[in-house]
Design an enzyme around this catalytic site. Sequence first.
Site, short mmCIF file in Angstrom:
data_model
loop_
_atom_site.label_atom_id
_atom_site.label_comp_id
_atom_site.label_asym_id
_atom_site.label_seq_id
_atom_site.Cartn_x
_atom_site.Cartn_y
_atom_site.Cartn_z
N LYS A 9 3.26 -7.63 11.51
CA LYS A 9 2.68 -7.83 10.18
C LYS A 9 2.96 -9.24 9.66
CE LYS A 9 1.95 -5.61 5.75
NZ LYS A 9 2.06 -4.33 5.01
N ARG B 127 -2.35 3.74 13.39
CA ARG B 127 -1.37 3.16 14.30
C ARG B 127 -1.94 3.11 15.71
NH1 ARG B 127 0.58 2.04 10.21
NH2 ARG B 127 2.69 2.41 9.40
N ARG C 202 0.83 -1.20 0.00
CA ARG C 202 0.00 0.00 0.00
C ARG C 202 0.87 1.26 0.00
NH1 ARG C 202 -2.74 2.56 4.56
NH2 ARG C 202 -4.49 3.81 3.81
#
Length: 328
Positions: free
Chosen positions: A186, A321, A121
């Site tokens: 992630k 975040r 992204r």
Amino acid sequence: MSEQQLITILSDGEFHSGEALGLALGISRSAVWKQIKKVEALGVSLESVKGRGYCLPGGLNLLSEEAILSAMSVQARALLHRLDVEEVIASTNEQAMAQAQTASGLSYVCTAEQQTGGKGRRGRPWFSPYARNLYFSVTRQFAGGAAALEGLSLAVGVVVSDVLACYGLDEVKLKWPNDILCEQKKLAGILLEMTGDAAGPCQVVVGIGLNVSMSAIDSSSIDQPWVDVEAILKQRIDRNSLLAALLDAVLPLLAAYEQQGLAHYRQRFIERDAYIGKPVYVKLGDRVVLGDCAGIDGSGALLLDTDTGRVTFNGGEVSLRGVHAAGV
């Protein structure tokens, strides 16, 4: 002869002498050495022992079109126009986009052992070590344009996380709008690209990158905490079977999404939302907004409860975040 033929032989993790490799490949010992150097240039670590030859420690689980197709369900294969398994390409999304209009209502799938120009992204480079992870892209034609695609990346995240949960990753979470996390690190990313008429017939490419087995790889270029499937499960995973399971989930989703929409997946996304009810901050350009994550609305927009009321954020250049993780 290509370096891929040499990798295939060495993928068993055993030692092979230079002489044996030369005989198997029909080339000279010096040509074998040149191919060894090309393999190492791909980032594949080889071990060389005098008197024993060359070895790829631990071996490699290489992708196979036959293995993937045979592991897929009959229902998913019926939705598939073609599956291409590539060695090294610039981007699976780019190749899929070039093939998007040829699928005639079915899906085209491209996967590769390595990408040299894969993107996440906001154009960020996607780290793609050879034969360690899964990088694949799936196409689908939609009649209703961009409006029919609202929340699609969130729905894809839901079904991908369902598959991972079935593999035993109990703590898999979703981070709006397109990340999959485990242990707050992630694990996977999703990238959607569209071409065609924004208000009519269009082609969509869903790109997915999943960390499978890269704990032993130099990942110093990655600028955020990450984790891989094998590190969590502490066991080897067959990438062909895992990719087949993911296609079994993603292909039916794309085929039915114009009828089902995000409503079919919204509650499941909220149940796995990594930040639901937690303090977060959202950055949009130079603007930073603090609040508590309140999930998503019916279109897939992020909801944030702030001191001045509820704020809605759509996709684009929005960055989400966790407050404590970011040290805010």
